[in-house]
Write an enzyme that holds these catalytic residues in place. Sequence first.
Site, PDB file in Angstrom:
ATOM      1  N   ASN A   1      31.825  38.639  41.565  1.00 41.53           N
ATOM      2  CA  ASN A   1      31.961  37.952  42.858  1.00 41.53           C
ATOM      3  C   ASN A   1      31.042  38.480  43.945  1.00 41.53           C
ATOM      4  O   ASN A   1      30.643  37.740  44.852  1.00 41.53           O
ATOM      5  CB  ASN A   1      33.421  37.954  43.305  1.00 41.53           C
ATOM      6  CG  ASN A   1      33.963  39.347  43.523  1.00 41.53           C
ATOM      7  OD1 ASN A   1      33.460  40.318  42.979  1.00 41.53           O
ATOM      8  ND2 ASN A   1      34.981  39.436  44.360  1.00 41.53           N
TER       9      ASN A   1
ATOM     10  N   GLU B   1      38.426  50.041  41.950  1.00 41.23           N
ATOM     11  CA  GLU B   1      38.566  49.087  43.061  1.00 41.23           C
ATOM     12  C   GLU B   1      39.083  47.806  42.434  1.00 41.23           C
ATOM     13  O   GLU B   1      38.322  47.076  41.807  1.00 41.23           O
ATOM     14  CB  GLU B   1      37.205  48.881  43.732  1.00 41.23           C
ATOM     15  CG  GLU B   1      36.584  50.132  44.301  1.00 41.23           C
ATOM     16  CD  GLU B   1      37.282  50.616  45.566  1.00 41.23           C
ATOM     17  OE1 GLU B   1      37.011  51.731  46.003  1.00 41.23           O
ATOM     18  OE2 GLU B   1      38.106  49.860  46.109  1.00 41.23           O
TER      19      GLU B   1
ATOM     20  N   CYS C   1      38.076  40.186  46.811  1.00 42.61           N
ATOM     21  CA  CYS C   1      39.243  41.055  46.559  1.00 42.61           C
ATOM     22  C   CYS C   1      39.987  41.338  47.852  1.00 42.61           C
ATOM     23  O   CYS C   1      41.199  41.463  47.866  1.00 42.61           O
ATOM     24  CB  CYS C   1      38.781  42.357  45.965  1.00 42.61           C
ATOM     25  SG  CYS C   1      37.585  43.163  47.036  1.00 42.61           S
TER      26      CYS C   1
ATOM     27  N   GLU D   1      34.974  53.956  48.630  1.00 40.78           N
ATOM     28  CA  GLU D   1      33.528  53.722  48.585  1.00 40.78           C
ATOM     29  C   GLU D   1      33.036  53.519  50.004  1.00 40.78           C
ATOM     30  O   GLU D   1      33.730  52.929  50.832  1.00 40.78           O
ATOM     31  CB  GLU D   1      33.210  52.498  47.716  1.00 40.78           C
ATOM     32  CG  GLU D   1      33.616  52.713  46.263  1.00 40.78           C
ATOM     33  CD  GLU D   1      33.237  51.560  45.358  1.00 40.78           C
ATOM     34  OE1 GLU D   1      33.460  50.391  45.719  1.00 40.78           O
ATOM     35  OE2 GLU D   1      32.698  51.836  44.270  1.00 40.78           O
TER      36      GLU D   1
HETATM   37  N1  LIG Z   1      38.785  46.072  44.906  1.00 44.63           N
HETATM   38  C1  LIG Z   1      37.545  45.575  44.982  1.00 44.63           C
HETATM   39  O1  LIG Z   1      36.668  46.113  45.672  1.00 44.63           O
HETATM   40  C2  LIG Z   1      37.206  44.354  44.184  1.00 44.63           C
HETATM   41  C3  LIG Z   1      35.971  43.751  44.405  1.00 44.63           C
HETATM   42  C4  LIG Z   1      35.656  42.606  43.660  1.00 44.63           C
HETATM   43  C5  LIG Z   1      36.550  42.077  42.722  1.00 44.63           C
HETATM   44  N2  LIG Z   1      37.736  42.683  42.544  1.00 44.63           N
HETATM   45  C6  LIG Z   1      38.708  42.099  41.615  1.00 44.63           C
HETATM   46  O2  LIG Z   1      38.059  41.668  40.399  1.00 44.63           O
HETATM   47  C7  LIG Z   1      38.689  40.488  39.918  1.00 44.63           C
HETATM   48  C8  LIG Z   1      37.674  39.376  39.747  1.00 44.63           C
HETATM   49  O3  LIG Z   1      36.487  39.881  39.169  1.00 44.63           O
HETATM   50  P1  LIG Z   1      36.256  39.723  37.606  1.00 44.63           P
HETATM   51  O4  LIG Z   1      36.802  38.429  37.122  1.00 44.63           O
HETATM   52  O5  LIG Z   1      34.830  40.062  37.311  1.00 44.63           O
HETATM   53  O6  LIG Z   1      37.191  40.892  37.045  1.00 44.63           O
HETATM   54  P2  LIG Z   1      37.311  41.389  35.549  1.00 44.63           P
HETATM   55  O7  LIG Z   1      38.207  42.537  35.607  1.00 44.63           O
HETATM   56  O8  LIG Z   1      37.622  40.281  34.605  1.00 44.63           O
HETATM   57  O9  LIG Z   1      35.834  41.896  35.149  1.00 44.63           O
HETATM   58  C9  LIG Z   1      35.236  42.927  35.878  1.00 44.63           C
HETATM   59  C10 LIG Z   1      34.122  43.528  35.021  1.00 44.63           C
HETATM   60  O10 LIG Z   1      34.702  44.117  33.871  1.00 44.63           O
HETATM   61  C11 LIG Z   1      34.120  43.568  32.691  1.00 44.63           C
HETATM   62  N3  LIG Z   1      35.181  43.599  31.687  1.00 44.63           N
HETATM   63  C12 LIG Z   1      36.151  42.684  31.454  1.00 44.63           C
HETATM   64  N4  LIG Z   1      36.966  43.121  30.448  1.00 44.63           N
HETATM   65  C13 LIG Z   1      36.484  44.326  30.039  1.00 44.63           C
HETATM   66  C14 LIG Z   1      36.861  45.286  29.052  1.00 44.63           C
HETATM   67  N5  LIG Z   1      37.937  45.092  28.279  1.00 44.63           N
HETATM   68  N6  LIG Z   1      36.135  46.423  28.931  1.00 44.63           N
HETATM   69  C15 LIG Z   1      35.057  46.642  29.707  1.00 44.63           C
HETATM   70  N7  LIG Z   1      34.637  45.780  30.671  1.00 44.63           N
HETATM   71  C16 LIG Z   1      35.342  44.636  30.830  1.00 44.63           C
HETATM   72  C17 LIG Z   1      33.641  42.200  33.107  1.00 44.63           C
HETATM   73  O11 LIG Z   1      32.616  41.725  32.259  1.00 44.63           O
HETATM   74  C18 LIG Z   1      33.118  42.503  34.503  1.00 44.63           C
HETATM   75  O12 LIG Z   1      31.863  43.110  34.395  1.00 44.63           O
HETATM   76  C19 LIG Z   1      39.733  40.126  40.943  1.00 44.63           C
HETATM   77  O13 LIG Z   1      40.979  40.628  40.547  1.00 44.63           O
HETATM   78  C20 LIG Z   1      39.274  40.845  42.205  1.00 44.63           C
HETATM   79  O14 LIG Z   1      40.343  41.118  43.079  1.00 44.63           O
HETATM   80  C21 LIG Z   1      38.096  43.812  43.254  1.00 44.63           C
HETATM   81  O1  LIG Z   2      35.560  41.429  46.675  1.00 46.64           O
HETATM   82  C1  LIG Z   2      35.536  42.336  47.481  1.00 46.64           C
HETATM   83  C2  LIG Z   2      34.213  42.897  47.911  1.00 46.64           C
HETATM   84  O2  LIG Z   2      34.385  44.262  47.967  1.00 46.64           O
HETATM   85  C3  LIG Z   2      33.698  42.179  49.094  1.00 46.64           C
HETATM   86  S1  LIG Z   2      33.353  43.070  50.528  1.00 46.64           S
HETATM   87  O3  LIG Z   2      33.469  44.509  50.237  1.00 46.64           O
HETATM   88  O4  LIG Z   2      34.295  42.644  51.537  1.00 46.64           O
HETATM   89  O5  LIG Z   2      31.951  42.728  50.865  1.00 46.64           O
END
Ligand SMILES: NC(=O)c1ccc[n+]([C@@H]2O[C@H](COP(=O)([O-])OP(=O)(O)OC[C@H]3O[C@@H](n4cnc5c(N)ncnc54)[C@H](O)[C@@H]3O)[C@@H](O)[C@H]2O)c1
Ligand SMILES: O=C[C@H](O)CS(=O)(=O)O
Length: 456
Positions: free
Chosen positions: A130, A228, A262, A436
Amino acid sequence: MAVLNPATGEEVGSVPFFRAEETRRAVEAAEKALPAWRGLLAKERGRLLRRWFDLIIENSDDLARILTAEQGKPHKEALAEVVSGAQFIEWFAEEARRTYGETLPPPAHDRRVVVIKQPIGVCAAITPWNFPNTIVTRKAAAALAAGCTMIVRPATETPFSALALAELAARAGIPEGVLNVITGHSKDMGLELTTNPTVRKLSFTGSTEVGRILMGQSASTIKKLALELGGNAPFIVFDDADLDQAVEGALASKFRNSGQACVGTNRFYVHDAVYDEFSARLAERVKSLVVGDGADPAVTMGPLIDTNAVEKVESHIADAVDKGARVIAGGKRHALGRSFFEPTVMVDVSPESRVSHEETFGPLASIFRFTDEEEVLKAANDTELGLAAYVYTRDIGRIWRMGEAIETGMVGFNVGLMANEAVPFGGIKESGIGREGSHYGLEDYLEVKYLCMGGI
Ligand SMILES: NC(=O)c1ccc[n+]([C@@H]2O[C@H](COP(=O)([O-])OP(=O)(O)OC[C@H]3O[C@@H](n4cnc5c(N)ncnc54)[C@H](O)[C@@H]3O)[C@@H](O)[C@H]2O)c1
Ligand SMILES: O=C[C@H](O)CS(=O)(=O)O
């Protein structure tokens, strides 16, 4: 492995589909580069990071176009992400020189105590689709500034932003092996990065479900972890709120990146006294969003990442409506088809709805009612997640009471966006571990070592 443009379905390009063996080779490259990199003076690392920052800014428009092509967000948002991501590098280029140690009062007359800070070593990062630029730079910049080397495994859907950043790092003079980007089988790569003993830290950003898996896999080698994870942000509007501010904050917090953030709001709680006015004004404001291909400068909301994401939004709407909610804006797939969805506002949402406990991760504003502070605080905290929260009020006493009582890592008062390079970004509970950005972000890549000087 083909990478598709979510707006058009066209192939953006293709990247290698590597597995465990190539991941091991990347770890070996990072290990080989470590002694020379950590052996540089902090200011020498800082200068190289600063050059990397300069190159990213010089190429920011191209990086934004790459980001939009693979992830879908509007160009203006993509450009903002690229600049925000670069500012993490700028910050840690300066912070590199502040990895201070200390001396402590000796416990005995013949002892002296010195505390030094040293880089953790070889680190790995696994990042989501994202924010495929800034989530890479906030990890890599802190790691490299501290003297670590890093392997980055970007999301399957969005590898090119990370690859472009690595290319610019090489052009900046950051030596081979210091920053390594690998693409391919997520599970195989994740298993290698979490179980290879050379990797001393894993920084993961993504869903809580995957974070849990990676945390478990990391136990075999006792890796340091930065997680995160998912969010379920409450956005609370009290009766004394500035509604102009609240509506604009709601738009930014909910509909940025088509709601795929997120820290984005997942639940709106609005006081009864201003419920109807706030809801109507947000619905009106949402109707002004222009849905389309993010490459079109007139577009202000792009597609979702894929149709699975669309189906999740639809399921949350259907569930809420079954439980009494009303849709007052949007509510269905956009006429453009593919993974485009109408920005949607729902009112009279029941607390029993799935959306109150599940991260929608899409352009759906679900608005709940409340009458008093105690009730809304209980509702806001009724989740296992704790990343971000937003509160609109002008009562200073309430600000302090809510700020201290809300169970999240970050709280925004009268603002809808609060992430930047100078603040400790992160969550509590099942939203993650570590921070971070800011000096906290640098500390996360340093080990504390105690030197005991005897015989004085
Ligand atoms: N806290 C934050 O800063 C933050 C920021 C962005 C997204 N997110 C969260 O991420 C989610 C959406 O992003 P997403 O769909 O990419 O998440 P995801 O957990 O499906 O994937 C994240 C990453 O992990 C990889 N991945 C998936 N399964 C794996 C496994 N079993 N082993 C190793 N790697 C694996 C994916 O290819 C991707 O690179 C939402 O829940 C969002 O809230 C959190
Ligand atoms: O998805 C969450 C990212 O961390 C976005 S941001 O940190 O608000 O730019």
